[in-house]
Write an enzyme that holds these catalytic residues in place. Sequence first.
Site, PDB file in Angstrom:
ATOM      1  N   PHE A  24       0.848  -1.187   0.000  1.00 23.97           N
ATOM      2  CA  PHE A  24       0.000   0.000   0.000  1.00 23.97           C
ATOM      3  C   PHE A  24       0.884   1.237   0.000  1.00 23.97           C
ATOM      4  O   PHE A  24       1.769   1.365   0.852  1.00 23.97           O
ATOM      5  CB  PHE A  24      -0.912   0.011   1.239  1.00 23.97           C
ATOM      6  CG  PHE A  24      -2.316  -0.447   0.951  1.00 23.97           C
ATOM      7  CD1 PHE A  24      -2.546  -1.666   0.353  1.00 23.97           C
ATOM      8  CD2 PHE A  24      -3.400   0.346   1.280  1.00 23.97           C
ATOM      9  CE1 PHE A  24      -3.834  -2.091   0.076  1.00 23.97           C
ATOM     10  CE2 PHE A  24      -4.689  -0.066   1.011  1.00 23.97           C
ATOM     11  CZ  PHE A  24      -4.906  -1.294   0.404  1.00 23.97           C
ATOM     12  N   CYS A  30      -5.615  15.406  -0.300  1.00 21.37           N
ATOM     13  CA  CYS A  30      -6.891  15.050  -0.914  1.00 21.37           C
ATOM     14  C   CYS A  30      -7.555  16.332  -1.398  1.00 21.37           C
ATOM     15  O   CYS A  30      -7.349  17.406  -0.819  1.00 21.37           O
ATOM     16  CB  CYS A  30      -7.794  14.336   0.088  1.00 21.37           C
ATOM     17  SG  CYS A  30      -9.365  13.771  -0.626  1.00 21.37           S
ATOM     18  N   CYS A  45     -16.179  15.474   1.455  1.00 25.45           N
ATOM     19  CA  CYS A  45     -16.182  14.121   2.025  1.00 25.45           C
ATOM     20  C   CYS A  45     -16.002  14.272   3.525  1.00 25.45           C
ATOM     21  O   CYS A  45     -14.952  14.723   3.984  1.00 25.45           O
ATOM     22  CB  CYS A  45     -15.060  13.274   1.422  1.00 25.45           C
ATOM     23  SG  CYS A  45     -14.935  11.626   2.138  1.00 25.45           S
ATOM     24  N   CYS A  48     -14.345  10.315   6.021  1.00 28.38           N
ATOM     25  CA  CYS A  48     -13.064   9.638   5.833  1.00 28.38           C
ATOM     26  C   CYS A  48     -12.498   9.186   7.174  1.00 28.38           C
ATOM     27  O   CYS A  48     -12.538   9.921   8.162  1.00 28.38           O
ATOM     28  CB  CYS A  48     -12.083  10.570   5.133  1.00 28.38           C
ATOM     29  SG  CYS A  48     -10.478   9.810   4.796  1.00 28.38           S
ATOM     30  N   ASP A  49     -11.941   7.972   7.204  1.00 33.11           N
ATOM     31  CA  ASP A  49     -11.381   7.424   8.436  1.00 33.11           C
ATOM     32  C   ASP A  49      -9.863   7.269   8.346  1.00 33.11           C
ATOM     33  O   ASP A  49      -9.267   6.489   9.093  1.00 33.11           O
ATOM     34  CB  ASP A  49     -12.031   6.080   8.763  1.00 33.11           C
ATOM     35  CG  ASP A  49     -11.834   5.034   7.668  1.00 33.11           C
ATOM     36  OD1 ASP A  49     -11.256   5.368   6.605  1.00 33.11           O
ATOM     37  OD2 ASP A  49     -12.270   3.880   7.861  1.00 33.11           O
ATOM     38  N   THR A  50      -9.230   8.001   7.432  1.00 30.85           N
ATOM     39  CA  THR A  50      -7.811   7.803   7.136  1.00 30.85           C
ATOM     40  C   THR A  50      -7.003   9.073   7.393  1.00 30.85           C
ATOM     41  O   THR A  50      -7.428  10.165   7.037  1.00 30.85           O
ATOM     42  CB  THR A  50      -7.632   7.387   5.658  1.00 30.85           C
ATOM     43  OG1 THR A  50      -8.391   6.198   5.412  1.00 30.85           O
ATOM     44  CG2 THR A  50      -6.179   7.136   5.333  1.00 30.85           C
ATOM     45  N   GLU A 117      -7.107   3.315  -5.831  1.00 31.39           N
ATOM     46  CA  GLU A 117      -8.382   3.597  -5.185  1.00 31.39           C
ATOM     47  C   GLU A 117      -8.571   5.105  -5.175  1.00 31.39           C
ATOM     48  O   GLU A 117      -7.838   5.829  -4.498  1.00 31.39           O
ATOM     49  CB  GLU A 117      -8.400   3.032  -3.764  1.00 31.39           C
ATOM     50  CG  GLU A 117      -8.267   1.517  -3.727  1.00 31.39           C
ATOM     51  CD  GLU A 117      -8.472   0.932  -2.346  1.00 31.39           C
ATOM     52  OE1 GLU A 117      -8.582   1.719  -1.379  1.00 31.39           O
ATOM     53  OE2 GLU A 117      -8.517  -0.300  -2.239  1.00 31.39           O
ATOM     54  N   HIS A 211      -9.698  -5.935   6.686  1.00 26.92           N
ATOM     55  CA  HIS A 211      -8.480  -5.651   7.439  1.00 26.92           C
ATOM     56  C   HIS A 211      -8.796  -5.199   8.857  1.00 26.92           C
ATOM     57  O   HIS A 211      -8.053  -5.505   9.797  1.00 26.92           O
ATOM     58  CB  HIS A 211      -7.622  -4.599   6.716  1.00 26.92           C
ATOM     59  CG  HIS A 211      -8.346  -3.326   6.419  1.00 26.92           C
ATOM     60  ND1 HIS A 211      -9.426  -3.263   5.554  1.00 26.92           N
ATOM     61  CD2 HIS A 211      -8.144  -2.058   6.855  1.00 26.92           C
ATOM     62  CE1 HIS A 211      -9.846  -2.011   5.468  1.00 26.92           C
ATOM     63  NE2 HIS A 211      -9.099  -1.266   6.256  1.00 26.92           N
TER      64      HIS A 211
END
Length: 217
Positions: A24, A30, A45, A48-50, A117, A211
């Site tokens: 990855f 972003c 957005c 988002c959890d990142t 992605e 995951h």
Amino acid sequence: MYSVKEAFYTLQGEGVQAGRASVFCRFAGCNLWSGREQDRASAQCRFCDTDFVGTDGQNGGRFATADALAEHITRLWPHPHEGVTPYVVFTGGEPLLQLDAALIDAVHAAGFEIGVETNGSLAAPDGIDWLCVSPKGNAPLVQTRGDELKLVHPQTDAPPERFEGLDFDHFLLQPMDTSGLMASDARKEPLSATVEHCMAHPRWRLSLQTHKIAGID
């Protein structure tokens, strides 16, 4: 210059490629959210959890050339002689802010297949081997074809029927991860809604974040 938040060897956790060994490479930045909590409520957005801010993550950094980043990615693949094609997933943030023809060529030259992605708001360059588009709310959708459309569900302004006529081979619904956004007694609602929609509309397949279920990065 490429800015990478983090890069690591893992198993792909979501979508059609779930379970596949992958490197990855998460780009910083972003175009739909700054990544800062104070901006979340006004972002295009908001779920988002990142963490994609900066370059301070695992194996993160700035890379001056495509060859330098391709070499960095290659070092993270631990099985160079097992006869399996290495696979890299470019993600973010939004990877298409940085992924370009030079990097695609360099990573292909290193023997990798390339997955991406993206939120679909930017056109994808040629040469991507597996393209996953995950539309976000009412953000513009420029990339309307690819291998996999993976829609986080439910989104009030992004109903599944809006995307069913697009040119994708696979249509997946993924329950929104609300673990940090709502009380525990409401966290099952996205999963229930997603299962219900997939059963009522079998064109859509359920995608889970395996995951997180398996407890891996």
